[in-house]
Motif scaffolding. Structure first.
Motif, PDB file in Angstrom:
ATOM      1  N   ILE A  34       0.895  -1.273  -0.413  1.00 16.81           N
ATOM      2  CA  ILE A  34      -0.058   0.370  -0.363  1.00 16.81           C
ATOM      3  C   ILE A  34       1.248   0.535  -0.053  1.00 16.81           C
ATOM      4  O   ILE A  34       0.501   2.231  -0.619  1.00 16.81           O
ATOM      5  N   ARG A  35       2.192   1.438   1.301  1.00 17.49           N
ATOM      6  CA  ARG A  35       2.731   2.027   1.474  1.00 17.49           C
ATOM      7  C   ARG A  35       3.241   2.367  -0.412  1.00 17.49           C
ATOM      8  O   ARG A  35       3.755   3.843  -0.766  1.00 17.49           O
ATOM      9  N   PHE A  84      -3.760  -2.169  -6.248  1.00 17.46           N
ATOM     10  CA  PHE A  84      -4.858  -2.571  -6.361  1.00 17.46           C
ATOM     11  C   PHE A  84      -4.899  -3.728  -6.407  1.00 17.46           C
ATOM     12  O   PHE A  84      -6.919  -4.324  -6.532  1.00 17.46           O
ATOM     13  N   GLY A  85      -5.080  -4.870  -5.967  1.00 20.53           N
ATOM     14  CA  GLY A  85      -5.349  -6.533  -6.733  1.00 20.53           C
ATOM     15  C   GLY A  85      -5.726  -6.804  -4.914  1.00 20.53           C
ATOM     16  O   GLY A  85      -5.912  -6.404  -3.781  1.00 20.53           O
ATOM     17  N   PRO A  86      -6.192  -8.066  -4.891  1.00 19.54           N
ATOM     18  CA  PRO A  86      -7.029  -8.682  -3.845  1.00 19.54           C
ATOM     19  C   PRO A  86      -5.820  -8.646  -2.625  1.00 19.54           C
ATOM     20  O   PRO A  86      -4.756  -8.769  -2.696  1.00 19.54           O
ATOM     21  N   GLY A  87      -6.501  -8.225  -1.505  1.00 18.10           N
ATOM     22  CA  GLY A  87      -5.781  -8.120  -0.490  1.00 18.10           C
ATOM     23  C   GLY A  87      -5.429  -7.109   0.312  1.00 18.10           C
ATOM     24  O   GLY A  87      -4.673  -6.966   1.082  1.00 18.10           O
ATOM     25  N   LEU A  88      -5.281  -5.684  -0.628  1.00 19.56           N
ATOM     26  CA  LEU A  88      -4.475  -4.883  -0.661  1.00 19.56           C
ATOM     27  C   LEU A  88      -5.525  -3.767  -0.735  1.00 19.56           C
ATOM     28  O   LEU A  88      -5.646  -2.793  -0.632  1.00 19.56           O
ATOM     29  N   ALA A  96      -7.693   4.630  -1.079  1.00 19.39           N
ATOM     30  CA  ALA A  96      -8.412   3.903  -1.861  1.00 19.39           C
ATOM     31  C   ALA A  96     -10.233   3.738  -1.425  1.00 19.39           C
ATOM     32  O   ALA A  96      -9.620   3.010  -0.513  1.00 19.39           O
ATOM     33  N   SER A  97     -10.702   3.611  -2.220  1.00 20.35           N
ATOM     34  CA  SER A  97     -11.997   3.854  -1.787  1.00 20.35           C
ATOM     35  C   SER A  97     -12.389   2.005  -1.354  1.00 20.35           C
ATOM     36  O   SER A  97     -11.065   0.993  -2.753  1.00 20.35           O
ATOM     37  N   GLU A  98     -13.246   1.517  -1.383  1.00 26.68           N
ATOM     38  CA  GLU A  98     -13.589   0.040  -0.793  1.00 26.68           C
ATOM     39  C   GLU A  98     -14.178  -0.454  -1.991  1.00 26.68           C
ATOM     40  O   GLU A  98     -14.278  -1.334  -2.378  1.00 26.68           O
ATOM     41  N   SER A 102     -14.946  -4.043  -5.347  1.00 18.56           N
ATOM     42  CA  SER A 102     -16.130  -4.503  -5.422  1.00 18.56           C
ATOM     43  C   SER A 102     -16.228  -4.407  -6.773  1.00 18.56           C
ATOM     44  O   SER A 102     -17.632  -4.842  -6.816  1.00 18.56           O
ATOM     45  N   GLU A 103     -15.561  -3.317  -7.175  1.00 12.37           N
ATOM     46  CA  GLU A 103     -15.705  -3.331  -8.582  1.00 12.37           C
ATOM     47  C   GLU A 103     -14.822  -3.559  -9.306  1.00 12.37           C
ATOM     48  O   GLU A 103     -14.166  -2.048 -10.573  1.00 12.37           O
ATOM     49  N   PRO A 104     -14.428  -4.019  -9.252  1.00 10.88           N
ATOM     50  CA  PRO A 104     -12.768  -4.425  -9.787  1.00 10.88           C
ATOM     51  C   PRO A 104     -13.044  -3.564 -11.457  1.00 10.88           C
ATOM     52  O   PRO A 104     -11.789  -3.290 -11.756  1.00 10.88           O
ATOM     53  N   GLU A 105     -13.610  -4.776 -12.129  1.00  9.69           N
ATOM     54  CA  GLU A 105     -13.497  -4.120 -13.512  1.00  9.69           C
ATOM     55  C   GLU A 105     -13.605  -2.962 -13.716  1.00  9.69           C
ATOM     56  O   GLU A 105     -13.263  -2.331 -14.599  1.00  9.69           O
ATOM     57  N   LYS A 106     -15.014  -1.992 -12.915  1.00 12.98           N
ATOM     58  CA  LYS A 106     -14.991  -1.171 -13.580  1.00 12.98           C
ATOM     59  C   LYS A 106     -13.914   0.015 -13.071  1.00 12.98           C
ATOM     60  O   LYS A 106     -12.937   1.355 -14.357  1.00 12.98           O
ATOM     61  N   PHE A 107     -13.111  -0.438 -12.310  1.00 17.81           N
ATOM     62  CA  PHE A 107     -11.524   0.277 -11.510  1.00 17.81           C
ATOM     63  C   PHE A 107     -10.744  -0.148 -13.013  1.00 17.81           C
ATOM     64  O   PHE A 107      -9.980   1.034 -13.173  1.00 17.81           O
ATOM     65  N   LYS A 108     -10.846  -1.053 -13.423  1.00 18.90           N
ATOM     66  CA  LYS A 108      -9.559  -1.508 -14.798  1.00 18.90           C
ATOM     67  C   LYS A 108     -10.005  -0.754 -15.589  1.00 18.90           C
ATOM     68  O   LYS A 108      -8.977   0.099 -16.396  1.00 18.90           O
ATOM     69  N   ALA A 109     -10.730  -0.553 -16.214  1.00 16.31           N
ATOM     70  CA  ALA A 109     -11.433  -0.254 -17.386  1.00 16.31           C
ATOM     71  C   ALA A 109     -11.042   1.485 -17.472  1.00 16.31           C
ATOM     72  O   ALA A 109     -10.148   2.451 -17.884  1.00 16.31           O
TER      73      ALA A 109
END
Ligand code: HEC
Length: 156
Positions: A34-35, A84-88, A96-98, A102-109
């Motif tokens: 995260i840092r 920004f992957g799982p567990g981070l 970074a918002s939750e 919860s919307e990994p596809e939109k974030f990736k876009a």
């Protein structure tokens, strides 16, 4: 006796294998990841801020400095994705918002949109007119993602 020794030896081998696998899977701790992602965003933000300043006329345009900063932004923009992957989502204070998780596809876009614009920066930075146009487009993609996925305050 012979059998016991063999069993002990086997156990030792098994323990070593288990330890090294666990280590390989662990990698850096979430708080370090995260840092790291925040550090990259900070350097990217500083370098892009200079380009945006030149585009706005707040900072005198300098071709060499602009091309260098554009190259850095381009390179650095490739790094935060996996951070920004799982567990981070937690482990250290983060803005970074939750929703990132919860919307990994939109974030990736949103991330890919930024990269598509950032790729054009190095070639555009060699001239103030083209830099202005390219920096404007990049800035929209940074802001777009921050509006949706970055909180104002740190959360844990
Ligand atoms: C796909 C989403 C996304 C895009 C695109 C994006 N960011 Fe970010 N940015 C974030 C998130 C989420 C954080 C918060 C990270 C954290 O606190 O863990 C952040 C944090 C930052 C920070 C603050 C770092 C800190 O430690 O507080 C800066 C500066 C920054 N981004 C600059 C930029 C710039 C410049 C661009 C465009 C070139 C950009 N970002 C593009 C999502 C994005």
């Amino acid at each position: 006796m012979k059998l016991r020794l063999a069993t002990l030896a086997l156990c030792a081998v098994a323990t070593t294998a288990a330890t090294s696998t666990a280590f390989a899977q662990q990698g850096p701790k979430p708080e370090d990841q995260i840092r790291y992602r925040q550090s990259i965003m900070n350097v990217m933000g500083r370098q892009f801020g200079m380009l945006a300043g030149m585009a706005k006329g707040d900072v005198p345009y300098n071709k060499d400095a602009a091309v260098k900063a554009a190259g850095l932004v381009d390179t650095l923009s490739t790094l935060p994705g996996p951070l920004f992957g799982p567990g981070l989502d937690k482990g250290a204070p983060t803005k970074a918002s939750e929703k990132v998780w919860s919307e990994p596809e939109k974030f990736k876009a949103a991330y890919e949109k930024m990269q598509a614009e950032v790729k054009k920066l190095p070639a555009a930075a060699g001239d103030l007119a083209t830099l202005k146009a390219a920096a404007g487009e990049v800035g929209k993609t940074c802001k777009g993602c921050h509006d949706d996925y970055r909180e104002k305050e740190f959360r844990n």
